[in-house]
Design a protein around this motif. Sequence first.
Motif, short mmCIF file in Angstrom:
data_model
loop_
_atom_site.label_atom_id
_atom_site.label_comp_id
_atom_site.label_asym_id
_atom_site.label_seq_id
_atom_site.Cartn_x
_atom_site.Cartn_y
_atom_site.Cartn_z
N GLY A 126 -10.00 3.97 5.34
CA GLY A 126 -9.18 4.79 6.24
C GLY A 126 -7.71 4.42 6.25
N LEU A 127 -7.23 3.82 5.18
CA LEU A 127 -5.80 3.51 5.09
C LEU A 127 -5.15 4.38 4.02
N GLU A 128 -3.92 4.80 4.26
CA GLU A 128 -3.16 5.46 3.20
C GLU A 128 -2.83 4.39 2.15
N VAL A 129 -2.81 4.80 0.88
CA VAL A 129 -2.46 3.83 -0.16
C VAL A 129 -1.16 4.24 -0.84
N CYS A 130 -0.29 3.24 -0.98
CA CYS A 130 0.94 3.43 -1.74
C CYS A 130 0.85 2.47 -2.92
N CYS A 131 1.36 2.86 -4.07
CA CYS A 131 1.41 1.93 -5.20
C CYS A 131 2.84 1.83 -5.70
N ALA A 151 1.23 7.76 -1.69
CA ALA A 151 2.67 7.67 -1.99
C ALA A 151 2.89 6.74 -3.17
N TYR A 152 3.91 7.04 -3.97
CA TYR A 152 4.28 6.13 -5.05
C TYR A 152 5.70 5.64 -4.80
N ASN A 153 5.88 4.32 -4.77
CA ASN A 153 7.21 3.74 -4.55
C ASN A 153 7.86 3.41 -5.89
N CYS A 190 8.24 7.75 -2.52
CA CYS A 190 8.93 6.75 -1.73
C CYS A 190 9.98 6.15 -2.66
N SER A 191 11.26 6.40 -2.37
CA SER A 191 12.29 5.87 -3.27
C SER A 191 13.56 5.58 -2.49
#
Length: 335
Positions: A126-131, A151-153, A190-191
Amino acid sequence: MSDIRHNWTLDQLRNLYNQPLLELVYKAATVHRQNFDPQEVQVSSLLSIKTGGCSEDCGYCPQAARYQTKVKVHKLLSVDEVTEAATRAKNGGASRMCLGAAWREVRDNSDFDRVLDMVKTINTHGLEVCCTLGMLTEDQAQKLSDAGVYAYNHNLDSSEEFYGDIITTRTYDDRLNTLKNVRKAGMTICSGGIIGMGESVDDRLGMLKTLSGLNPHPESVPINALVAVEGTPLENQPPVPIWDMIRMIAVTRIVMPKTVVRLSAGRMNMSHEAQALCFMAGANSIFAGDKLLTTPNPAFNEDMNLFSILGLRSRAPFKYANKSEQPTESELAKS
Ligand code: SAM
Ligand code: DTB
Ligand code: SF4
């Protein structure tokens, strides 16, 4: 509601940045309130899944193999190790887990397959994942998106003009191309960048011009204050004045009104009062937990204490519909 613009000029950004500080903060706070619930802060937890030994020459980075730093090199963590960290982050109140790897780019190999497994497992918690894994091809971006990456950083770090002073092993266009692949694959972007590397104010604003020129705007923009790490070429940079950080956050908020602005690296050197001004100026996200990727960050309890003093609360994961990152008008009216 504020207009979304993609054509800010450097002169307009200079006029915003250089106005009297409290005027700027007031304007940014007004824009913030028109677009977000100002008491809500998105909390991300960072985990370095592969540490150090990176082939790039980013002048700020303790993980570049070519610099002598105290970072302990570590190969890719196991899915179990990452799951344990995700459970801790969730229990600590994070809504997003951001996985960082010291890679120049993703390669199509078993390590990438393992990252895809990590993403799927964290989503089930149940967590959002960003890589943040370096450069991506279109196909790799699609695989991450299909696995459930939210999201992608991928930071632009500074202006195109200053970029070559800090990094020579890839170009600004390489970065923009990865952002294009991320967008095409349906992940949120995400930038952001770093201030305090010796860049000029125009370089900071040049970066905001490029980011706000993207259509749609990135859903989140991290503003990092350089953490000057011993052994990196930027080890002797003086700390960036907090007033610069506040101005930068405020201008980011005004030119990208619906974007989540993250007060990112550098909070160890900021007082609670300074961070309060950053939140006032429109920051609405932080990294929580006592470590960023390799450097220290305020302890989770300290941040929750600060939230309680300021009347802030953590945002729930997957709160807003269709990955828009900000409330719809009706959601805002209910808050
Ligand atoms: N290797 C990938 C890449 O470069 O995109 C992902 C990890 S990299 C560490 C992610 C971002 O962290 C960098 O783009 C940079 O903006 C930020 N960062 C790295 N070292 C930093 C430092 N010492 N101070 C502030 N920000 C830093
Ligand atoms: C971002 O803009 N800041 C984070 C995250 N994206 C990956 C990283 C900050 C790293 C600070 C230095 C370190 O801890 O190694
Ligand atoms: Fe490698 Fe990323 Fe550090 Fe650059 S910022 S040296 S690409 S880990």
